[in-house]
Motif scaffolding. Structure first.
Motif, PDB file in Angstrom:
ATOM      1  N   ASP A 195       0.868  -1.175   0.000  1.00 37.85           N
ATOM      2  CA  ASP A 195       0.000   0.000   0.000  1.00 37.85           C
ATOM      3  C   ASP A 195       0.903   1.221   0.000  1.00 37.85           C
ATOM      4  N   VAL A 196       1.089   1.819  -1.174  1.00 39.75           N
ATOM      5  CA  VAL A 196       2.025   2.938  -1.277  1.00 39.75           C
ATOM      6  C   VAL A 196       1.464   4.211  -0.659  1.00 39.75           C
ATOM      7  N   ARG A 197       0.204   4.213  -0.297  1.00 40.39           N
ATOM      8  CA  ARG A 197      -0.374   5.379   0.390  1.00 40.39           C
ATOM      9  C   ARG A 197       0.241   5.536   1.773  1.00 40.39           C
ATOM     10  N   GLU A 198       0.848   4.470   2.304  1.00 36.09           N
ATOM     11  CA  GLU A 198       1.437   4.494   3.642  1.00 36.09           C
ATOM     12  C   GLU A 198       2.915   4.880   3.632  1.00 36.09           C
ATOM     13  N   ILE A 199       3.474   5.128   2.456  1.00 36.42           N
ATOM     14  CA  ILE A 199       4.902   5.435   2.328  1.00 36.42           C
ATOM     15  C   ILE A 199       5.091   6.945   2.304  1.00 36.42           C
ATOM     16  N   ASP A 200       5.965   7.447   3.174  1.00 39.06           N
ATOM     17  CA  ASP A 200       6.308   8.867   3.149  1.00 39.06           C
ATOM     18  C   ASP A 200       7.312   9.097   2.033  1.00 39.06           C
ATOM     19  N   GLY A 201       7.058  10.090   1.197  1.00 43.40           N
ATOM     20  CA  GLY A 201       7.973  10.405   0.120  1.00 43.40           C
ATOM     21  C   GLY A 201       7.708   9.569  -1.122  1.00 43.40           C
ATOM     22  N   GLU A 202       8.682   9.532  -1.994  1.00 51.97           N
ATOM     23  CA  GLU A 202       8.588   8.857  -3.289  1.00 51.97           C
ATOM     24  C   GLU A 202       8.593   7.341  -3.098  1.00 51.97           C
ATOM     25  N   PRO A 203       7.548   6.644  -3.559  1.00 49.15           N
ATOM     26  CA  PRO A 203       7.471   5.197  -3.335  1.00 49.15           C
ATOM     27  C   PRO A 203       8.171   4.335  -4.379  1.00 49.15           C
ATOM     28  N   PHE A 204       8.778   4.939  -5.404  1.00 44.82           N
ATOM     29  CA  PHE A 204       9.325   4.160  -6.513  1.00 44.82           C
ATOM     30  C   PHE A 204      10.315   3.090  -6.044  1.00 44.82           C
ATOM     31  N   GLY A 205      11.226   3.445  -5.161  1.00 43.00           N
ATOM     32  CA  GLY A 205      12.219   2.484  -4.672  1.00 43.00           C
ATOM     33  C   GLY A 205      11.572   1.316  -3.947  1.00 43.00           C
ATOM     34  N   ASP A 206      10.567   1.604  -3.140  1.00 39.04           N
ATOM     35  CA  ASP A 206       9.859   0.544  -2.427  1.00 39.04           C
ATOM     36  C   ASP A 206       9.120  -0.370  -3.401  1.00 39.04           C
ATOM     37  N   ILE A 207       8.521   0.225  -4.421  1.00 42.08           N
ATOM     38  CA  ILE A 207       7.795  -0.563  -5.420  1.00 42.08           C
ATOM     39  C   ILE A 207       8.763  -1.473  -6.170  1.00 42.08           C
ATOM     40  N   MET A 208       9.881  -0.934  -6.629  1.00 49.77           N
ATOM     41  CA  MET A 208      10.844  -1.735  -7.387  1.00 49.77           C
ATOM     42  C   MET A 208      11.440  -2.847  -6.519  1.00 49.77           C
ATOM     43  N   PRO A 251      -0.802   4.903 -11.285  1.00 48.10           N
ATOM     44  CA  PRO A 251       0.639   5.154 -11.431  1.00 48.10           C
ATOM     45  C   PRO A 251       1.128   4.919 -12.868  1.00 48.10           C
ATOM     46  N   GLU A 252       0.596   5.683 -13.798  1.00 45.68           N
ATOM     47  CA  GLU A 252       0.905   5.469 -15.214  1.00 45.68           C
ATOM     48  C   GLU A 252       2.393   5.465 -15.549  1.00 45.68           C
ATOM     49  N   PRO A 253       3.222   6.346 -14.971  1.00 41.67           N
ATOM     50  CA  PRO A 253       4.653   6.305 -15.313  1.00 41.67           C
ATOM     51  C   PRO A 253       5.320   4.976 -14.950  1.00 41.67           C
ATOM     52  N   LEU A 254       4.746   4.255 -14.015  1.00 45.41           N
ATOM     53  CA  LEU A 254       5.305   2.980 -13.584  1.00 45.41           C
ATOM     54  C   LEU A 254       5.159   1.897 -14.644  1.00 45.41           C
ATOM     55  N   TYR A 255       4.143   1.985 -15.472  1.00 39.96           N
ATOM     56  CA  TYR A 255       3.829   0.909 -16.408  1.00 39.96           C
ATOM     57  C   TYR A 255       4.962   0.629 -17.392  1.00 39.96           C
ATOM     58  N   ASP A 256       5.556   1.661 -17.962  1.00 38.49           N
ATOM     59  CA  ASP A 256       6.676   1.459 -18.897  1.00 38.49           C
ATOM     60  C   ASP A 256       7.862   0.796 -18.203  1.00 38.49           C
ATOM     61  N   VAL A 257       8.129   1.217 -16.980  1.00 39.53           N
ATOM     62  CA  VAL A 257       9.246   0.649 -16.225  1.00 39.53           C
ATOM     63  C   VAL A 257       8.997  -0.836 -15.973  1.00 39.53           C
ATOM     64  N   LEU A 258       7.775  -1.177 -15.582  1.00 41.11           N
ATOM     65  CA  LEU A 258       7.454  -2.587 -15.337  1.00 41.11           C
ATOM     66  C   LEU A 258       7.646  -3.416 -16.602  1.00 41.11           C
ATOM     67  N   GLU A 259       7.141  -2.921 -17.720  1.00 37.85           N
ATOM     68  CA  GLU A 259       7.273  -3.652 -18.981  1.00 37.85           C
ATOM     69  C   GLU A 259       8.734  -3.819 -19.370  1.00 37.85           C
ATOM     70  N   VAL A 264      -3.183  -2.206  -8.683  1.00 38.84           N
ATOM     71  CA  VAL A 264      -2.379  -2.634  -9.818  1.00 38.84           C
ATOM     72  C   VAL A 264      -1.742  -3.970  -9.432  1.00 38.84           C
ATOM     73  N   GLU A 265      -2.125  -5.008 -10.146  1.00 38.81           N
ATOM     74  CA  GLU A 265      -1.557  -6.328  -9.895  1.00 38.81           C
ATOM     75  C   GLU A 265      -0.399  -6.539 -10.866  1.00 38.81           C
ATOM     76  N   VAL A 266       0.755  -6.889 -10.311  1.00 39.39           N
ATOM     77  CA  VAL A 266       1.995  -7.030 -11.085  1.00 39.39           C
ATOM     78  C   VAL A 266       2.447  -8.487 -11.013  1.00 39.39           C
ATOM     79  N   GLU A 267       2.839  -9.035 -12.170  1.00 39.94           N
ATOM     80  CA  GLU A 267       3.367 -10.396 -12.252  1.00 39.94           C
ATOM     81  C   GLU A 267       4.511 -10.422 -13.249  1.00 39.94           C
ATOM     82  N   HIS A 268       5.323 -11.487 -13.183  1.00 39.90           N
ATOM     83  CA  HIS A 268       6.356 -11.682 -14.201  1.00 39.90           C
ATOM     84  C   HIS A 268       5.661 -11.945 -15.539  1.00 39.90           C
ATOM     85  N   ALA A 269       6.239 -11.403 -16.595  1.00 41.20           N
ATOM     86  CA  ALA A 269       5.660 -11.612 -17.939  1.00 41.20           C
ATOM     87  C   ALA A 269       5.841 -13.053 -18.386  1.00 41.20           C
TER      88      ALA A 269
END
Length: 77
Positions: A13-26, A46-54, A72-77
């Motif tokens: 739940d990135v709503r609970e992260i203070d600051g930029e959550p990108f590092g936690d997500i990755m 989080p549209e900017p995240l989609y290109d990075v995930l792909e 947003v559900e993320v899985e290995h391709a």
């Protein structure tokens, strides 16, 4: 992908992260086993995240079940 929150292997739940959550997500995405999924919970799409995930070999499915709530559900391709 199911997008049923109870069915995801991991949740972030990135709503609970203070600051930029990108590092936690990755970090959470990189920890996924091949057969696991990660449910990201956010207050906006989080549209900017989609290109990075792909680019990193992941697929995703997004849903907006209610105002100011995105899953947003993320899985290995």
């Amino acid at each position: 992908m199911s997008l049923e929150p109870a069915e995801a292997d991991r949740r972030l739940d990135v709503r609970e992260i203070d600051g930029e959550p990108f590092g936690d997500i990755m970090a959470a995405v990189q920890e996924l086993e091949d057969d696991e999924s990660l449910l990201l919970i956010n207050s906006f799409e989080p549209e900017p995240l989609y290109d990075v995930l792909e680019q990193r070999g992941f697929t995703y499915e997004a849903a907006n079940p209610e105002p100011d709530l995105w899953h947003v559900e993320v899985e290995h391709a």
